[in-house]
Enzyme design. Structure first.
Site, mmCIF file in Angstrom:
data_model
loop_
_atom_site.group_PDB
_atom_site.id
_atom_site.type_symbol
_atom_site.label_atom_id
_atom_site.label_comp_id
_atom_site.label_asym_id
_atom_site.label_seq_id
_atom_site.Cartn_x
_atom_site.Cartn_y
_atom_site.Cartn_z
ATOM 1 N N TYR A 58 0.893 -1.127 0.072
ATOM 2 C CA TYR A 58 0.005 -0.008 0.106
ATOM 3 C C TYR A 58 1.013 1.210 0.117
ATOM 4 O O TYR A 58 2.044 1.266 0.608
ATOM 5 C CB TYR A 58 -0.986 -0.075 1.062
ATOM 6 N N LEU A 240 -18.172 -1.094 0.345
ATOM 7 C CA LEU A 240 -18.993 0.088 -0.429
ATOM 8 C C LEU A 240 -18.457 -0.128 -2.125
ATOM 9 O O LEU A 240 -18.632 0.768 -2.986
ATOM 10 C CB LEU A 240 -18.314 1.503 -0.133
ATOM 11 N N LEU A 245 -21.248 1.776 -4.403
ATOM 12 C CA LEU A 245 -22.517 1.513 -3.449
ATOM 13 C C LEU A 245 -22.977 2.677 -2.567
ATOM 14 O O LEU A 245 -23.831 2.990 -1.951
ATOM 15 C CB LEU A 245 -22.426 0.324 -2.492
ATOM 16 N N LYS A 248 -22.750 7.394 -5.851
ATOM 17 C CA LYS A 248 -22.398 8.631 -6.613
ATOM 18 C C LYS A 248 -22.007 8.644 -8.083
ATOM 19 O O LYS A 248 -22.026 9.407 -8.854
ATOM 20 C CB LYS A 248 -21.034 9.142 -5.916
#
Length: 350
Positions: A58, A240, A245, A248
């Site tokens: 990451y 999401l 979800l 937007k």
């Protein structure tokens, strides 16, 4: 167990006690600068979370320039905390993805690579131990990240699962790792890891971190039973669905977010039934006085097969909304309506 509204669960038979919501850090060092990331960490712990998830690769999307940035940011924050109050999870990247800038391009999840990865994570995280150390994805041939069919023709040599567990066992014995887990696994993999551990006295995995959301419920088919019977907790990520979800992208396909900011990102969500399913869930949420975000998160938060839900946010405002959804459990009527949509648009993003 609960504390101030947040529930805590023990992973596995004797794993760490973690909050039912976990703060994911994959935006740290890319979309989220360090000062904002530390604000998010402070907010999460003030709201009862004790669980942080990161990874050596990451920030996301994975790039050489930001590799390790999330761990470094978390480590700088962690150095000012009471270490024993934080449950810290990170991951070793395997060779199944072409990330040549990580350790020169790991060729295997073997002893040398796992050990080198752990040492690097410990340095960046500024700690002597990792509470939960996870294999980020299987080394073996396996459909991943939006692929949905196993192809025997793609079989390749890989490090045996026993050898992977033996390498992890050394780190547990040395105190550098306290518990071990999996990520992006499938039923056969979880069964092999638990079987070999039981037969050989090696560390049992306490969790698997897999995608799980209103759009991606394949965990329920085979893994739900396996994990229940073998006492392996699900750490649900992407609740999401990379922002889908929230609704937007229905209103503005070019809305700011990872899917629009980074090219060729989120391939899992490019399939034809994703948008109709999102629209149906968004409409259902609004009919019941909820935002689409609240509906999607509350569904995963309170699902019986989920041990902890990993949430991530680019900003503190987004994180606050995500945390607020914890206190809005869904009614039986609403859950029945979700199942009707699920039967119409079954796992559009497997």
């Amino acid at each position: 167990m609960s504390d101030g509204g947040m529930i805590y669960r023990v992973l596995g038979e004797q794993g760490p006690r973690v909050s039912a919501v976990c703060l994911g850090t994959m935006t740290f060092g890319q979309q989220t600068p360090e000062a904002d990331a530390h604000d998010q960490l402070d907010m999460a712990f003030e709201r009862g979370l004790n669980f942080i998830d990161t990874a050596e690769m990451y920030a996301v999307p994975a790039r050489a320039e930001t590799c390790g940035a999330s761990e470094t940011i978390v480590g700088n924050w962690l150095s000012r905390q009471v270490r024993e109050k934080v449950v810290l999870a990170t991951k070793v990247a395997g060779p199944a993805r072409s990330l040549g800038w990580i350790r020169g391009g790991p060729l295997a999840l073997d002893r040398a690579n796992i050990r080198e990865a752990v040492e690097g994570s410990l340095r960046r995280l500024r700690t002597d131990y990792i509470d939960l150390y996870q294999l980020h994805w299987p080394e073996r041939n396996q459909p991943l990240f939006g692929q949905w069919q196993y192809d025997p023709a793609k079989e390749r040599d890989c490090t045996p699962i026993r050898a992977q567990l033996e390498a992890l066992a050394e780190l547990v014995e040395e105190g550098k790792v306290r518990h071990v887990g999996l990520s992006n696994e499938h039923p056969w993999g979880v069964m092999e890891f638990t079987r070999i551990a039981s037969e050989s006295g090696l560390p049992r995995v306490v969790s698997t971190q897999n995608a799980y959301s209103l759009l991606t419920r394949v965990f329920e088919y085979g893994l739900a039973e396996v994990c229940h019977r073998e006492q392996v907790g699900l750490l649900a990520y992407s609740p999401l669905a990379f922002g889908h979800l929230t609704g937007k992208y229905l209103e503005n396909p070019a809305a700011p977010g990872r899917l629009t900011e980074f090219e060729s990102f989120g391939q899992r969500y490019t399939k034809p039934n994703v948008q109709p399913a999102v629209a149906a869930y968004a409409e259902l949420a609004r009919e019941h006085g909820l935002t689409p975000t609240e509906l999607a998160l509350s569904f995963v938060y309170h699902r019986s097969c989920v041990a902890s839900t990993i949430i991530g946010a680019s900003t503190s405002a987004q994180l606050a909304e995500n945390l607020d959804a914890w206190s809005k459990p869904l009614t039986p009527e609403l859950l029945e309506a979700i199942e009707r949509i699920h039967l119409l648009y079954t796992n559009p993003a497997p």
